[in-house]
Design a protein around this motif. Sequence first.
Motif, PDB file in Angstrom:
ATOM      1  N   ARG A 173       0.677  -1.388  -0.034  1.00  0.00           N
ATOM      2  CA  ARG A 173       0.119  -0.026   0.090  1.00  0.00           C
ATOM      3  C   ARG A 173       0.810   1.208  -0.008  1.00  0.00           C
ATOM      4  N   ARG A 174       0.434   2.263  -1.089  1.00  0.00           N
ATOM      5  CA  ARG A 174       1.179   3.243  -0.803  1.00  0.00           C
ATOM      6  C   ARG A 174       0.814   4.214   0.531  1.00  0.00           C
ATOM      7  N   LYS A 175       1.817   5.073   0.894  1.00  0.00           N
ATOM      8  CA  LYS A 175       1.565   5.864   2.081  1.00  0.00           C
ATOM      9  C   LYS A 175       0.577   6.933   1.478  1.00  0.00           C
TER      10      LYS A 175
END
Length: 128
Positions: free
Chosen positions: A9-11
């Motif tokens: 997951r991207r921040k």
Amino acid sequence: MMAFGPIPRRKRGESIVPMINVVFLLLIFFLMTAQITPPEPFPITPPEAEAEPAEAMPDTFYIAADGSFAYETARDRAVFEALRGRAPDAGPLTIRADADLPASVLATLLPELAASGITDIALIAGAP
């Protein structure tokens, strides 16, 4: 079959919505506190007086040193026609005359103003 791991997951970045809200609030604040008045049609040097100078009001009749007239968008003799359309309960007409204007020109102007329905005037003078 090849097994892949969980999708990384991207921040999530910082939200800029609060900053936009602050900018709009500042913009509204400055617009509400600014005094927006139209520029004077020509430079006027008011006569000297003992009191503090008054600011020009939106309903101002300007007279230059050479005897030129201005009222709202009307210039010279057309100002008298524009003054006839002025509301009778608008209060005194503010006259902002140049200090070099002879008093005789102003004195001959008063009957013309009265003929246009203006009997209550306020003359603006500057401080020394």
